[in-house]
Design a protein around this motif. Structure first.
Motif, PDB file in Angstrom:
ATOM      1  N   ASP A 116       0.846  -1.189   0.000  1.00  0.00           N
ATOM      2  CA  ASP A 116       0.000   0.000   0.000  1.00  0.00           C
ATOM      3  C   ASP A 116       0.886   1.245   0.000  1.00  0.00           C
ATOM      4  OD1 ASP A 116      -1.791   2.046   0.441  1.00  0.00           O
ATOM      5  OD2 ASP A 116      -2.877   1.023   2.036  1.00  0.00           O
ATOM      6  N   PRO A 117       0.790   2.094  -1.034  1.00  0.00           N
ATOM      7  CA  PRO A 117       1.653   3.288  -1.080  1.00  0.00           C
ATOM      8  C   PRO A 117       1.450   4.226   0.101  1.00  0.00           C
ATOM      9  CG  PRO A 117      -0.071   3.397  -2.761  1.00  0.00           C
ATOM     10  CD  PRO A 117      -0.105   2.015  -2.208  1.00  0.00           C
ATOM     11  N   ALA A 118       0.257   4.221   0.693  1.00  0.00           N
ATOM     12  CA  ALA A 118       0.011   5.088   1.850  1.00  0.00           C
ATOM     13  C   ALA A 118       0.836   4.651   3.052  1.00  0.00           C
ATOM     14  CB  ALA A 118      -1.476   5.081   2.206  1.00  0.00           C
ATOM     15  N   LYS A 119       1.200   3.358   3.098  1.00  0.00           N
ATOM     16  CA  LYS A 119       1.971   2.851   4.233  1.00  0.00           C
ATOM     17  C   LYS A 119       3.460   2.761   3.937  1.00  0.00           C
ATOM     18  CE  LYS A 119      -1.976   0.636   6.331  1.00  0.00           C
ATOM     19  NZ  LYS A 119      -2.619  -0.587   6.846  1.00  0.00           N
ATOM     20  N   ARG A 120       3.836   3.151   2.715  1.00  0.00           N
ATOM     21  CA  ARG A 120       5.262   3.281   2.404  1.00  0.00           C
ATOM     22  C   ARG A 120       5.798   4.616   2.914  1.00  0.00           C
ATOM     23  NH1 ARG A 120       7.109  -0.307  -1.820  1.00  0.00           N
ATOM     24  NH2 ARG A 120       8.847   1.119  -2.102  1.00  0.00           N
ATOM     25  N   LEU A 121       4.897   5.522   3.256  1.00  0.00           N
ATOM     26  CA  LEU A 121       5.266   6.809   3.845  1.00  0.00           C
ATOM     27  C   LEU A 121       5.174   6.701   5.368  1.00  0.00           C
ATOM     28  CD1 LEU A 121       3.117   9.067   1.502  1.00  0.00           C
ATOM     29  CD2 LEU A 121       5.527   8.452   1.210  1.00  0.00           C
ATOM     30  N   VAL A 122       5.722   7.681   6.073  1.00  0.00           N
ATOM     31  CA  VAL A 122       5.568   7.719   7.526  1.00  0.00           C
ATOM     32  C   VAL A 122       4.120   8.107   7.821  1.00  0.00           C
ATOM     33  CG1 VAL A 122       6.297   8.811   9.672  1.00  0.00           C
ATOM     34  CG2 VAL A 122       7.985   8.323   7.888  1.00  0.00           C
ATOM     35  N   PHE A 123       3.338   7.157   8.319  1.00  0.00           N
ATOM     36  CA  PHE A 123       1.917   7.415   8.558  1.00  0.00           C
ATOM     37  C   PHE A 123       1.535   7.214  10.020  1.00  0.00           C
ATOM     38  CE2 PHE A 123       2.166   2.878   8.006  1.00  0.00           C
ATOM     39  CZ  PHE A 123       1.169   2.351   8.809  1.00  0.00           C
ATOM     40  N   GLN A 124       2.455   6.705  10.831  1.00  0.00           N
ATOM     41  CA  GLN A 124       2.130   6.429  12.228  1.00  0.00           C
ATOM     42  C   GLN A 124       2.459   7.623  13.124  1.00  0.00           C
ATOM     43  OE1 GLN A 124       4.418   2.768  12.810  1.00  0.00           O
ATOM     44  NE2 GLN A 124       2.572   1.546  12.507  1.00  0.00           N
ATOM     45  N   ASP A 125       1.859   7.618  14.304  1.00  0.00           N
ATOM     46  CA  ASP A 125       2.124   8.652  15.307  1.00  0.00           C
ATOM     47  C   ASP A 125       3.549   8.478  15.828  1.00  0.00           C
ATOM     48  OD1 ASP A 125       2.166  10.437  17.384  1.00  0.00           O
ATOM     49  OD2 ASP A 125       0.609   9.460  18.575  1.00  0.00           O
ATOM     50  N   MET A 126       4.400   9.473  15.633  1.00  0.00           N
ATOM     51  CA  MET A 126       5.806   9.380  16.029  1.00  0.00           C
ATOM     52  C   MET A 126       6.093  10.160  17.311  1.00  0.00           C
ATOM     53  SD  MET A 126       6.770   7.395  13.654  1.00  0.00           S
ATOM     54  CE  MET A 126       8.540   7.326  13.817  1.00  0.00           C
ATOM     55  N   THR A 127       5.049  10.517  18.069  1.00  0.00           N
ATOM     56  CA  THR A 127       5.233  11.315  19.282  1.00  0.00           C
ATOM     57  C   THR A 127       5.114  10.490  20.559  1.00  0.00           C
ATOM     58  OG1 THR A 127       2.886  11.921  19.404  1.00  0.00           O
ATOM     59  CG2 THR A 127       4.334  13.351  18.108  1.00  0.00           C
ATOM     60  N   ARG A 128       4.991   9.181  20.422  1.00  0.00           N
ATOM     61  CA  ARG A 128       4.863   8.326  21.597  1.00  0.00           C
ATOM     62  C   ARG A 128       6.245   8.051  22.194  1.00  0.00           C
ATOM     63  NH1 ARG A 128      -0.045   5.452  20.433  1.00  0.00           N
ATOM     64  NH2 ARG A 128       0.174   4.283  22.387  1.00  0.00           N
ATOM     65  N   PRO A 129       6.324   7.542  23.439  1.00  0.00           N
ATOM     66  CA  PRO A 129       7.630   7.188  24.024  1.00  0.00           C
ATOM     67  C   PRO A 129       8.333   6.107  23.203  1.00  0.00           C
ATOM     68  CG  PRO A 129       5.906   7.216  25.694  1.00  0.00           C
ATOM     69  CD  PRO A 129       5.208   7.338  24.386  1.00  0.00           C
ATOM     70  N   LEU A 130       9.651   6.074  23.258  1.00  0.00           N
ATOM     71  CA  LEU A 130      10.428   5.093  22.489  1.00  0.00           C
ATOM     72  C   LEU A 130      10.000   3.660  22.765  1.00  0.00           C
ATOM     73  CD1 LEU A 130      14.117   6.403  22.702  1.00  0.00           C
ATOM     74  CD2 LEU A 130      12.558   6.510  20.751  1.00  0.00           C
ATOM     75  N   CYS A 131       9.575   3.378  23.985  1.00  0.00           N
ATOM     76  CA  CYS A 131       9.206   2.007  24.340  1.00  0.00           C
ATOM     77  C   CYS A 131       7.954   1.540  23.606  1.00  0.00           C
ATOM     78  CB  CYS A 131       9.023   1.869  25.843  1.00  0.00           C
ATOM     79  SG  CYS A 131       7.840   3.027  26.562  1.00  0.00           S
ATOM     80  N   ASN A 132       7.252   2.438  22.945  1.00  0.00           N
ATOM     81  CA  ASN A 132       6.038   2.072  22.201  1.00  0.00           C
ATOM     82  C   ASN A 132       6.321   1.659  20.767  1.00  0.00           C
ATOM     83  OD1 ASN A 132       3.463   4.250  23.650  1.00  0.00           O
ATOM     84  ND2 ASN A 132       4.707   2.640  24.542  1.00  0.00           N
ATOM     85  N   TYR A 133       7.610   1.567  20.393  1.00  0.00           N
ATOM     86  CA  TYR A 133       7.971   1.270  19.007  1.00  0.00           C
ATOM     87  C   TYR A 133       8.880   0.041  18.931  1.00  0.00           C
ATOM     88  CZ  TYR A 133       6.362   6.044  18.171  1.00  0.00           C
ATOM     89  OH  TYR A 133       5.616   7.185  18.121  1.00  0.00           O
TER      90      TYR A 133
END
Length: 569
Positions: A116-133
């Motif tokens: 999906d081209p929409a998910k080849r871009l940064v589409f997730q919330d990147m403001t969460r704590p590092l432990c959430n990734y």
């Protein structure tokens, strides 16, 4: 070389071929590929043209795009006519009808990717704590090969960082003339200067991704060369080195002012992960080095292990009351081998470990006994919520393929993937979640239609005698490859294999149907591996996160085992 009239070129005294003849040959060969693609797409039943064969009307193409390709919003016939009017023969014929060649070029193009081209871009919330990734992580980054005798190289950091990896490892030892060096200790691997490694990281860290790079330091140096390391990092990394707020009275990180670190807040910065140390003689701390550490390493304490085993969250006030052990913050990292994580997982269960890893950072790495630089299966570690699963990038095995599937073409390839609600410690009572019955009914159905312009095999493999015995000698004695495709879904190890396309690596036709059950796991990766049937040698491969897969007839570009894109393949 000699030239002939008409544009033909004679090489080495052999026969010449004219450019026009070469084009005709390619057209004839590609016609088989076109027929295979058109026949598979025609099975959908959308291309009947009232007796007119092998052409597609704008009305039928619009219906195909809406009902099979799931294009949303549904394209109108007028829009499809405008698309066809932009094409020229032989892609279309008079009257604005699409030919099989035109359909093939539309379907077998990057714009029709399986991902999906929409998910080849940064589409997730990147403001969460590092432990959430989940964080793309390299192990023994400096090594070019095995753990005992291979070369250490600064270029390895350049290559790994340029793929989007966000956590690299630096094993530091005391070097001559007061200069710390990077090497694999107690072996005959070569060494490189620590300063050269930090310089390479500084120069290449943010080319593939703007999000923070974690420099994981395995420390083996004495006090003087630790101080030297602190000076080097402060000088080379400069303002991009994320230094935590410091409590002068405690000579430690000021946790109250620390706050949370997110990929967004730390973008363009370096986060050093290391254990603290002290002078061997006076036992005093080393603030020059310690102030560079944003992610201190901290082992699991007894009370923390007890809390995990009894499935209850650890509270800071309880730890303070029960023992003098230091308090754990979101910035602290527990680092252990994959084997120890497996034992912990067996003892406490997935849910407890996921809840723990939703609050704190963990790093897992291969056992030291894996001297060939092999990798562990990362799936059980990811599905337990371990953020940093360190892999040997110099070993292109299946574990590294899964790693590419999770990170390389998902969320912009930025090296950070936000955990699913299940991995963040959600339990059935926290919100809507599919029942066990619903999970059992979830199926993935796919058809592998064909391949196109596949390369020759890359490297020999030893585990092929059974395959050769089963297939006999029908595929041997030829320069052409005989590709087959192995498709699998992880976790669970569900596998389906196509038949071999004998002596046809240019336009192999498979028409192979596969069906997989989708498990309750919070993460799934779909992988495709193309192998040469008689030898078992890898030809090309690709893996993708199931969350990014699109329905319909799709095109998937392949990569070599070294991660390079296969041209036109």
């Amino acid at each position: 070389e000699g030239r002939r009239a008409g544009g033909g070129r004679q090489i080495g005294g052999g026969r010449a071929i004219h450019l026009g003849d070469f084009r005709k040959m390619l057209h004839a060969v590609d016609a088989l590929h076109v027929r295979a693609v058109f026949a598979s797409a025609a099975c959908s039943g959308h291309f009947s043209n009232e007796g007119v064969e092998d052409v597609i009307s704008p009305e039928n193409l619009a219906r195909f795009l809406a009902e099979v390709q799931q294009v949303c919003p549904r394209p109108s016939v007028c829009q499809v006519r405008r698309l066809l009017s932009s094409l020229s023969p032989p892609l279309v014929v008079r009257g604005g009808l699409l030919t099989p060649l035109g359909l093939t070029q539309l379907l077998c193009s990057p714009s029709n990717s399986l991902i999906d081209p929409a998910k080849r871009l940064v589409f997730q919330d990147m403001t969460r704590p590092l432990c959430n990734y989940l964080i793309e992580t390299s192990h023994n980054t400096y090594l070019e090969g095995n753990q005992l005798s291979s070369r250490s190289s600064v270029l390895r950091y350049v290559e790994v960082l340029r793929t989007g990896c966000r956590s690299v490892e630096v094993d530091v030892w005391d070097g001559a003339d007061g200069e710390p060096v990077v090497k694999h200790g107690y072996t005959v691997t070569t060494e490189v200067l620590f300063e050269d490694v930090i310089g390479a990281i500084a120069d290449h860290a943010f080319i593939a991704s703007e999000y923070p790079v974690i420099i994981s330091i395995e420390q083996h140096c004495g006090a003087l060369q630790r101080i030297k390391q602190g000076e080097i990092m402060a000088r080379v990394l400069g303002d991009r080195l994320w230094k935590p707020p410091w409590d002068e009275t405690k000579n430690d990180i000021d946790i109250e002012r620390m706050g949370q670190i997110s990929p967004w807040s730390a973008r363009g910065h370096f986060l050093v992960k290391s254990e603290r140390g002290c002078c061997e003689r006076c036992r005093n701390p080393l603030p020059v080095y310690d102030r560079c550490i944003a992610l201190p390493t901290m082992k699991l304490s007894r009370s923390e292990k007890f809390a995990l085993q009894h499935a209850r969250p650890e509270k800071e006030e309880e730890v303070a009351a029960e023992s003098p052990e230091p308090l754990r913050h979101q910035c602290h990292v527990s680092s252990m081998t994959a084997g120890k994580v497996a034992k912990l997982r067996s003892a406490v269960g997935d849910e407890a470990l996921r809840r723990w890893n939703s609050r704190y950072l963990s790093r897992a790495y291969p056992e030291g006994t894996m001297i060939a630089s092999g990798n562990v299966d990362p799936m059980p570690l990811w599905t337990s919520g371990v953020q940093m699963v360190a892999l040997n990038y110099q070993t292109p095995d299946r574990a590294l393929l899964l790693n590419e599937g999770l990170f390389r073409s998902y969320n912009g390839g930025c090296g950070y993937v936000l955990k699913s609600p299940e991995l963040l410690g959600a339990v059935p009572g926290d919100g809507p979640r599919p029942s066990t019955c619903e999970y059992r009914n979830r199926r993935l159905r796919l058809r592998i239609c064909c391949g196109h312009r596949l390369p020759r095999p890359e490297a020999p493999q030893a585990d092929v005698p059974e395959m050769l015995a089963a297939m006999g000698n029908t595929l041997l004695g030829t320069d052409a490859s005989s590709p087959l495709v192995v498709v699998s879904l992880e976790p669970g190890g569900q596998v389906s294999q196509t038949r071999a396309a004998v002596n046809d690596g240019y336009h192999p036709v498979f028409n192979h149907d596969a069906e997989f059950a989708i498990s309750e796991a919070p993460l799934h990766i779909l992988s495709f591996e193309v192998r040469d049937a008689p030898t078992g040698q890898p030809i090309a491969r690709r893996a993708v996160s199931l969350d990014a897969v699109r329905e319909g007839f799709r095109w998937l570009s392949l990569r070599s085992t070294l991660g390079n894109t296969v041209p036109h393949g």
